[in-house]
Motif scaffolding. Structure first.
Motif, mmCIF file in Angstrom:
data_model
loop_
_atom_site.group_PDB
_atom_site.id
_atom_site.type_symbol
_atom_site.label_atom_id
_atom_site.label_comp_id
_atom_site.label_asym_id
_atom_site.label_seq_id
_atom_site.Cartn_x
_atom_site.Cartn_y
_atom_site.Cartn_z
ATOM 1 N N ILE A 154 -16.402 -6.660 -11.948
ATOM 2 C CA ILE A 154 -16.219 -5.243 -11.617
ATOM 3 C C ILE A 154 -15.820 -5.110 -10.144
ATOM 4 C CG2 ILE A 154 -17.401 -3.025 -11.433
ATOM 5 C CD1 ILE A 154 -19.174 -4.024 -13.780
ATOM 6 N N LEU A 155 -16.416 -5.949 -9.288
ATOM 7 C CA LEU A 155 -16.065 -5.912 -7.867
ATOM 8 C C LEU A 155 -14.602 -6.239 -7.661
ATOM 9 C CD1 LEU A 155 -19.209 -7.571 -6.299
ATOM 10 C CD2 LEU A 155 -18.349 -5.295 -5.822
ATOM 11 N N LEU A 156 -14.113 -7.239 -8.388
ATOM 12 C CA LEU A 156 -12.700 -7.600 -8.254
ATOM 13 C C LEU A 156 -11.804 -6.440 -8.692
ATOM 14 C CD1 LEU A 156 -12.477 -11.280 -9.564
ATOM 15 C CD2 LEU A 156 -12.499 -10.488 -7.212
ATOM 16 N N LEU A 157 -12.169 -5.803 -9.814
ATOM 17 C CA LEU A 157 -11.331 -4.723 -10.340
ATOM 18 C C LEU A 157 -11.318 -3.535 -9.378
ATOM 19 C CD1 LEU A 157 -12.387 -4.785 -14.106
ATOM 20 C CD2 LEU A 157 -10.253 -5.617 -13.106
ATOM 21 N N THR A 158 -12.515 -3.058 -9.009
ATOM 22 C CA THR A 158 -12.567 -1.874 -8.145
ATOM 23 C C THR A 158 -12.037 -2.189 -6.750
ATOM 24 O OG1 THR A 158 -14.860 -2.446 -7.691
ATOM 25 C CG2 THR A 158 -14.480 -0.765 -9.360
ATOM 26 N N GLY A 159 -12.331 -3.396 -6.281
ATOM 27 C CA GLY A 159 -11.871 -3.770 -4.942
ATOM 28 C C GLY A 159 -10.354 -3.799 -4.858
ATOM 29 N N THR A 160 -9.716 -4.274 -5.913
ATOM 30 C CA THR A 160 -8.257 -4.288 -5.908
ATOM 31 C C THR A 160 -7.713 -2.865 -5.794
ATOM 32 O OG1 THR A 160 -8.374 -6.219 -7.316
ATOM 33 C CG2 THR A 160 -6.247 -5.119 -7.166
ATOM 34 N N PHE A 161 -8.331 -1.949 -6.516
ATOM 35 C CA PHE A 161 -7.922 -0.547 -6.412
ATOM 36 C C PHE A 161 -8.035 -0.065 -4.963
ATOM 37 C CE2 PHE A 161 -8.993 3.942 -6.277
ATOM 38 C CZ PHE A 161 -8.049 4.513 -7.112
ATOM 39 N N LEU A 162 -9.141 -0.401 -4.320
ATOM 40 C CA LEU A 162 -9.357 0.110 -2.957
ATOM 41 C C LEU A 162 -8.313 -0.432 -1.979
ATOM 42 C CD1 LEU A 162 -13.244 -0.096 -2.757
ATOM 43 C CD2 LEU A 162 -11.843 1.897 -3.200
ATOM 44 N N ARG A 213 -14.831 3.890 -5.078
ATOM 45 C CA ARG A 213 -15.483 3.345 -3.872
ATOM 46 C C ARG A 213 -16.983 3.192 -4.110
ATOM 47 N NH1 ARG A 213 -16.815 6.549 0.790
ATOM 48 N NH2 ARG A 213 -18.542 5.125 1.052
ATOM 49 N N GLN A 214 -17.570 4.211 -4.711
ATOM 50 C CA GLN A 214 -19.020 4.138 -4.952
ATOM 51 C C GLN A 214 -19.351 3.076 -5.994
ATOM 52 O OE1 GLN A 214 -20.961 8.064 -3.499
ATOM 53 N NE2 GLN A 214 -20.251 8.428 -5.556
ATOM 54 N N MET A 215 -18.495 2.948 -7.001
ATOM 55 C CA MET A 215 -18.735 1.887 -7.990
ATOM 56 C C MET A 215 -18.667 0.518 -7.324
ATOM 57 S SD MET A 215 -16.577 3.250 -11.264
ATOM 58 C CE MET A 215 -16.554 1.698 -12.135
ATOM 59 N N HIS A 216 -17.707 0.353 -6.425
ATOM 60 C CA HIS A 216 -17.564 -0.932 -5.723
ATOM 61 C C HIS A 216 -18.840 -1.251 -4.956
ATOM 62 C CE1 HIS A 216 -15.102 -4.182 -4.124
ATOM 63 N NE2 HIS A 216 -15.491 -3.893 -2.901
ATOM 64 N N HIS A 217 -19.370 -0.248 -4.281
ATOM 65 C CA HIS A 217 -20.572 -0.492 -3.477
ATOM 66 C C HIS A 217 -21.795 -0.761 -4.367
ATOM 67 C CE1 HIS A 217 -22.071 0.286 0.809
ATOM 68 N NE2 HIS A 217 -23.018 -0.371 0.173
ATOM 69 N N TRP A 218 -21.946 0.042 -5.420
ATOM 70 C CA TRP A 218 -23.085 -0.201 -6.325
ATOM 71 C C TRP A 218 -22.970 -1.569 -6.980
ATOM 72 C CZ3 TRP A 218 -27.325 2.060 -5.580
ATOM 73 C CH2 TRP A 218 -27.424 3.420 -5.300
ATOM 74 N N ALA A 219 -21.738 -1.936 -7.374
ATOM 75 C CA ALA A 219 -21.557 -3.240 -8.014
ATOM 76 C C ALA A 219 -21.925 -4.356 -7.048
ATOM 77 C CB ALA A 219 -20.121 -3.396 -8.502
ATOM 78 N N ALA A 220 -21.637 -4.140 -5.748
ATOM 79 C CA ALA A 220 -22.006 -5.159 -4.755
ATOM 80 C C ALA A 220 -23.518 -5.293 -4.673
ATOM 81 C CB ALA A 220 -21.426 -4.788 -3.394
ATOM 82 N N LEU A 221 -24.214 -4.149 -4.633
ATOM 83 C CA LEU A 221 -25.681 -4.218 -4.596
ATOM 84 C C LEU A 221 -26.208 -4.881 -5.864
ATOM 85 C CD1 LEU A 221 -26.877 -0.818 -3.073
ATOM 86 C CD2 LEU A 221 -26.033 -2.856 -1.945
ATOM 87 N N LEU A 222 -25.577 -4.555 -6.993
ATOM 88 C CA LEU A 222 -26.016 -5.128 -8.265
ATOM 89 C C LEU A 222 -25.762 -6.635 -8.303
ATOM 90 C CD1 LEU A 222 -27.079 -4.474 -11.117
ATOM 91 C CD2 LEU A 222 -24.710 -4.307 -11.850
ATOM 92 N N PHE A 223 -24.620 -7.043 -7.791
ATOM 93 C CA PHE A 223 -24.268 -8.471 -7.746
ATOM 94 C C PHE A 223 -25.366 -9.250 -7.028
ATOM 95 C CE2 PHE A 223 -21.654 -11.823 -5.455
ATOM 96 C CZ PHE A 223 -21.439 -12.614 -6.566
ATOM 97 N N MET A 224 -25.739 -8.764 -5.848
ATOM 98 C CA MET A 224 -26.747 -9.489 -5.079
ATOM 99 C C MET A 224 -28.116 -9.412 -5.754
ATOM 100 S SD MET A 224 -24.999 -10.844 -2.789
ATOM 101 C CE MET A 224 -26.234 -11.590 -1.732
ATOM 102 N N ALA A 225 -28.425 -8.254 -6.332
ATOM 103 C CA ALA A 225 -29.721 -8.119 -7.004
ATOM 104 C C ALA A 225 -29.790 -9.069 -8.194
ATOM 105 C CB ALA A 225 -29.926 -6.675 -7.469
#
Lengths: 279, 534, 378
Positions: free
Chosen positions: B55-63, B109-121
């Protein structure tokens, strides 16, 4: 004083070339501001010479001030002394604090205080706004000091005002009250309170008088216009709904970290339990 | 359907045949499709991290389509009126544009950030699962190390992303990062000026962090994840002990048809949770923070949660600055450089240290229940409590403010807690493990408490116990403990472990269903587990 | 679904040591072939039974219906997402709460179009696909001894054949050339990044050591003392700061208030008379701080000596300055001594004066480097 005041304002504008095309109205505003300032100075000076300590005893108090004196005697005199001169180890002198300080302390319920503390906290006010105004009038006539402008709406209007207020807020206020005005911790149990739920007059009074540990932002430091801009920014902050959904308290990454575990991880671990479950 | 011509029906087979002529792939393909995955919810945690990464890759590419990592000074003139006319960097301006001038940009943008927190969690929780079940033991030490590297690389990736918008919070974070780099003895100031391209903040750091964030570190992450997964396929999954499960097999479902299907569904659900959080919970409202100004700061300035433990260690560490012959080693060096170094190396060595102390050189593919290894569980509890105290201390100003505690008191609580809590956690976890072990043995020996009270002829009352298996002359069960759950309630008997289990509650089996799905395996493999349950 | 995919019996029990089947045997069903393929991959399908042995029962139809319903729900949410994306007012509008719902609605509809697909797929796998228990055999330990021996021999021979142990001349030459390649590879990368922190280019004469100077150094102002200015560049008179007040000041040089001079922000404080008295008495305790005050005014660097955050939470009654990043606390009336938290050093004081026009100036730069510590800090 006046010239320097102008210098600061022009300095501000000079940084903003993209909106420099209104010389007429700016000039008129300048003129109006200069006039107001002179008038205010004359008034303040006049009031001061009339009511300055030492002279005041000879002057009769206005009706409001007399009412205020009566209220003062009942509610305040035990700590601040019968003539507002202060009582050692109980309450400071109120000579020169001005009506603004009285109004802030009384309408936010901080005064009358129940006891001496490191930080006297906000509580439901015990006196009405009208009573607070009268006590303020008494203190003002007794010893002078900063006063609030008239009216309940002290916010500057316009988008520019909000943006400039935001700049001022971030450099002067956010360090203690936080970017969203939700307050923050100070040393040894003290804290900067949230400023999202208090009135415009109270915000103005707080800046003007610097209650308790808050630094003073006198009119020479933040001009009345700048104060109004800050209030405009805060009003905008208060009324503008968050565009990104629920703000989880606007306290930053701590609550976000909590949310990812309590919402995200919990939901997904339960999903995993369901996926791996046999039924 | 019926009208299909034979040629069309034969097409897939023909094209597959043509493909195999060239790739010789029939056998490897079948092997992959036939890979067996054990079925337990805790094996899905690592997968959760993988989906978050995708999800990070997908949303990050958009950003990246809308973000410009430039520190050029501009005046904001976008849609968000409360910042109009404010001078800021182009990076911050474009971040605001993503939030306000790109349709649907804010939710991405918010999905990217939440996905990052989720990734680490997910990484952390997955790591705890691996640790407490002993899945890192030989032969999987290497994958344990790769996993730890993934945490630190993810940590770096997250910090770079947090810094990119150049808002007030990220600038403050970078300022602290520069102070940490400065604190390194001998090379600190040279390193800092090299990274920042001069004095802090300069005009180089955001463009540099951008390429690190979108190319270098993601490439590293992809490489490490590939190694992580390849090693997992090569070494095959671990599994819990249980009926039919031995050290030399994997019991579960083949990738096709069930497992892969479920995984596709899980990805969808992870994506859905991230989307819903990205829509409903506001994260990192950079428009409130304003552009980064070196003179401005907000109370409660914190990093994202996975960096919070270093923030905490920096807050708690005493003011011990060392002066040696006109040179300085700042206090921040110890909690922010040395401590992370220790926290990187020590866990990497742990599998080898444990093997050395237990003199255990065997290969292990069966997991251990945490209660059966009290020392490791205790050490893990120690590490977790250490981490938690540091993380809480990283937010101690928010805690102090919200719960009306003195800020100084929370700092001292953290300092003392960091020393007192981990040994306490060790002791408590160790005791709990022993207690649970003892209870398991007790049930095996005396049977399950039925709750039925019987009065004996001599007037005594006893509770009737249901033995789990054949008993000896003293009425004691002869079953041995086999490293798997012992039934503690009557309605769990015969429905052991994950065999048949409801979502929240154990459900009764339908009467016509087989008694147990335990497979009949050749007698030469270790059969004791199965027999023990009969 | 053709009949071939449905397994024949309710429960299949297999053994791994079963002899290889003749896959050309015409009696074999397709599932027999699947099993045989799995067996050859070391996987035993020990149980494989349909969820609904009798097809078309009410329970099966119910499961099918609910899964189909989930997929339909996903489609409806996707349609809602599309409609909201196109037609909902999305531009930021301070007065409108409608536009603030844009992002939440997008997230919600996106989530609700993904989640039912996920739940539907998983429910399909769990409820409709056959129950399965497969056992894969795993080889414990390393490769067979024969393989190890053969590969070991190969590796040893590679090492031996190419070994340059026997050819010291080549060994030395090769090492030298590798060193050269290494230098060529790293030098441009490192060299391009390296900037001498003590001789930074593009700085005025004598200010190359950027960690030691701030914008208040007179050298930035052609040798004249630098004025203290507001963020907007206007100079400051003593009357601009109320008693018990503080303001953030910047060096009055070009770009002095920008991030170009990130070490320069300074806090100018107007102390109350009694507090100023205390500080004036204490100034003597710190020799470099003597004469830094002007009247009851004092200016301390805003950059925390711990990690460089702006230490700007000023408590006017206790005269403490708190840094919000790591909670270092400084006692202003005691030469900004750190009294709590991880900071070790005092905040440096800026020597104050007032010029002929009545504006604050810095008599000189800070006497010690401001901000966080570093190795070369004197």
């Amino acid at each position: 004083m006046t010239s320097e005041h102008h210098a600061r304002r022009t300095g501000w504008r000079s940084l903003r070339p993209w909106r420099g095309g209104q010389p007429r109205s700016r000039g008129r505003r300048r003129l109006g501001r200069a006039f107001r300032l002179v008038a205010a100075l004359a008034l303040a000076g006049g009031v001061y010479t009339v009511f300055a300590p030492g002279v005041s005893s000879a002057q009769p108090l206005s009706q409001d001030a007399q009412d205020g004196q009566a209220l003062y005697a009942v509610n305040c005199a035990s700590c601040h002394g019968p003539n507002a001169q202060g009582v050692t180890n109980r309450g400071p002198s109120l000579i020169g604090v001005g009506s603004a300080a009285v109004e802030f302390q009384v309408t936010t319920g901080r005064m009358p205080a129940t006891r001496q503390e490191a930080q006297i906290e906000e509580k439901p006010p015990q006196l009405s706004d009208e009573q607070a105004r009268k006590i303020g009038q008494y203190i003002q006539e007794l010893g002078g000091g900063p006063q609030l402008p008239e009216g309940n709406d002290l916010a500057a209007t316009g988008e520019d005002a909000i943006a400039q207020g935001g700049e001022l807020f971030r450099i002067n206020c956010a360090s203690c009250h936080g970017n969203a005005g939700r307050g923050g911790a100070l040393s040894s149990g003290k804290f900067a309170p949230s400023i999202s739920g208090i009135s415009q007059r109270q915000i103005y009074a707080a800046m003007l008088t610097g209650p308790q540990n808050m630094p003073v932002f006198g009119d020479n430091q933040l001009t009345p216009d700048q104060k109004r801009e800050i209030i405009a920014y805060l009003e905008n902050l208060k009324h503008d709904k968050d565009p990104g959904g629920w703000n989880i308290g606007r306290v930053g990454p701590v609550s976000e970290g909590l949310a990812i575990f309590l919402v995200g991880m919990v939901a997904l671990v339960f999903t995993a339990l369901w996926i791996a479950g046999k039924s | 359907m019926k009208r299909r011509t034979p040629e069309l029906r034969a097409l897939p087979a023909e094209s597959l045949g043509a493909l195999d002529d060239r790739l010789h792939s029939a056998s490897p393909l079948r092997k992959i499709l036939n890979k067996v995955f054990p079925d337990h919810w805790s094996f899905l945690l690592g997968e959760l991290a993988l989906w978050a990464f995708i999800i990070l890759l997908l949303t990050g590419t958009f950003l990246t389509f809308f973000f410009d990592p430039s520190m050029e000074e501009v005046r904001y003139n976008g849609s968000y009126t409360p910042l109009r006319g404010v001078s800021m960097s182009r990076a911050y301006e474009t971040s605001l544009n993503i939030s306000f001038d790109v349709r649907g940009g804010l939710v991405i943008r918010q999905m990217h950030h939440w996905a990052a927190l989720l990734f680490m969690a997910a990484i952390i929780v997955h790591m705890l699962r691996v640790f407490f079940t002993g899945a890192f033991r030989k032969p999987r030490e290497l994958n344990w190390i790769v996993g730890l590297l993934l945490f630190w690389v993810g940590f770096l990736e997250g910090f770079c992303g947090y810094s990119l918008p150049d808002d007030g919070l990220s600038g403050t974070g970078l300022r602290i990062a520069s102070a940490i780099m400065l604190s390194i003895p001998v090379v600190g100031s040279w390193l800092t000026t090299a990274i920042f391209g001069g004095e802090f903040p300069g005009t180089e750091i955001i463009p540099r962090l951008y390429i690190v964030h979108v190319l270098l570190v993601p490439a590293l992450l992809v490489a490490l994840i590939s190694v992580h997964l390849a090693l997992m396929v090569l070494q095959k999954h671990t599994q819990w002990p249980g009926p039919g499960r031995t050290n030399d097999n994997v019991v579960g479902e083949r990738a096709y048809p069930r497992y892969a299907t479920k995984m596709a569904g899980f990805f969808m659900i992870v994506f859905a949770v991230v989307a819903i959080m990205g829509g409903l919970f506001q994260i990192n409202p950079i428009w409130l923070f304003g552009p980064y100004k070196a003179a401005a700061v907000s109370s409660a300035s914190q990093p994202d949660w996975y960096v919070l433990f270093l923030e905490g260690s920096t807050r708690l560490f005493p003011n011990w600055e060392i002066r040696v012959a006109d040179h300085t080693v700042p206090a921040i060096f110890w909690p922010a450089v040395v401590l992370p170094g220790i926290l990187t190396v020590l866990p990497m060595l742990y599998p080898f240290l444990e093997a050395r102390f237990t003199k255990d050189r065997a290969s292990h593919h069966l997991l251990q229940r945490p209660r059966d290894v009290p020392t490791r569980t205790g050490l893990g509890a120690m590490a977790v409590s250490f981490y938690v105290v540091l993380t809480l201390s990283g937010g101690n100003d928010v805690i102090a403010d919200k719960f009306h505690i003195s800020l100084n008191a929370t700092t001292w609580a953290g300092r003392i807690g960091l020393i007192v809590v981990p040994p306490l956690a060790y002791y408590v976890a160790h005791r709990i493990c022993l207690g649970l072990q003892q209870h398991d043995r007790e049930v095996l020996a005396h049977g399950i408490e039925t709750g039925v009270i019987r009065r004996l002829p001599d007037g005594r009352f006893i509770e009737v116990h249901q033995p789990l298996g054949p008993v000896d002359e003293h009425g004691h069960g002869q079953l041995e403990y086999t490293g798997w759950a012992v039934p503690k309630k009557m309605n769990r008997v015969g429905a052991l472990g994950p065999a048949i289990k409801g979502f929240f509650f154990p459900i009764e089996k339908p009467p016509q269903a087989p008694v147990s799905p335990a497979p009949q395996l050749p007698a030469e493999s270790e059969r004791r587990e199965v027999e023990a349950r009969r | 679904m053709s009949t071939g995919t449905r397994p024949p019996g309710p429960v299949l029990r297999e053994q791994v040591d079963r002899p290889e089947v003749d896959i050309d045997d015409p009696r074999l069903t397709r599932f027999d072939l699947v099993k045989e393929g799995a067996r050859r991959d070391g996987v035993d399908i020990v149980q494989y039974e349909p969820r609904f042995p009798a097809p078309g029962t009410r329970a099966e139809r119910r499961a099918e219906r609910s899964i189909a319903l989930l997929f339909l729900l996903a489609f409806l949410s996707a349609a809602a997402f599309f409609a909201i994306y196109i037609w909902w007012p999305w531009r930021y509008d301070p007065g409108s709460n409608l536009s603030k719902l844009y992002t939440p609605l997008l997230g919600l509809t996106l989530g609700l179009s993904l989640a039912p697909i996920g739940f539907g797929i998983i429910a399909y796998a769990k409820k409709l696909l056959p129950m399965e228990v497969a056992v894969e055999h795993r080889h414990v330990g390393g490769s067979p001894p024969a393989d190890r021996k053969l590969t070991g021999a190969l590796l040893a021979s590679i090492a031996d054949e190419t070994a340059i142990q026997r050819r010291p001349l080549i060994k030395g030459a090769l090492a030298t050339s590798l060193l050269g390649i290494g230098v060529v590879a790293t030098v441009p990368l490192i060299g391009g990044l390296i900037k001498n922190p003590h001789k930074m280019a593009g700085q005025p004469e004598g200010l190359g050591d950027v960690l030691m100077h701030t914008g208040f150094d007179p050298a930035y102002n052609n040798g004249k003392p630098v004025r203290l200015v507001h963020e907007d560049g206007t100079p400051i008179r003593p009357s601009d700061v109320s008693v018990g007040g503080q303001i953030t000041v910047f060096p009055g040089i070009p770009d002095g208030a920008t991030n170009k001079f990130a070490d320069s922000p300074t806090l100018l404080i107007h102390l109350r008379t009694s507090d100023a008295e205390t500080l004036r008495r204490n100034l003597a305790h710190v020799p470099i701080n003597e004469g830094v005050m002007w009247g009851d005014y004092v200016a301390y660097s805003k950059i925390c000596t711990h990690a460089g955050c702006p230490a700007s939470l000023y408590e006017q009654q206790t005269n403490r300055l708190l840094c919000p990043c790591h909670q270092s606390q400084f006692q202003i009336t005691d030469n900004a001594r750190p009294i709590f938290g991880p900071a070790t050093r005092r905040l440096p004081a800026l020597p104050l004066d007032v010029d002929a026009e009545g504006f604050f100036i810095a008599k000189s730069d800070f006497k010690v480097p401001v901000g966080p510590g570093f190795w070369e800090r004197p």
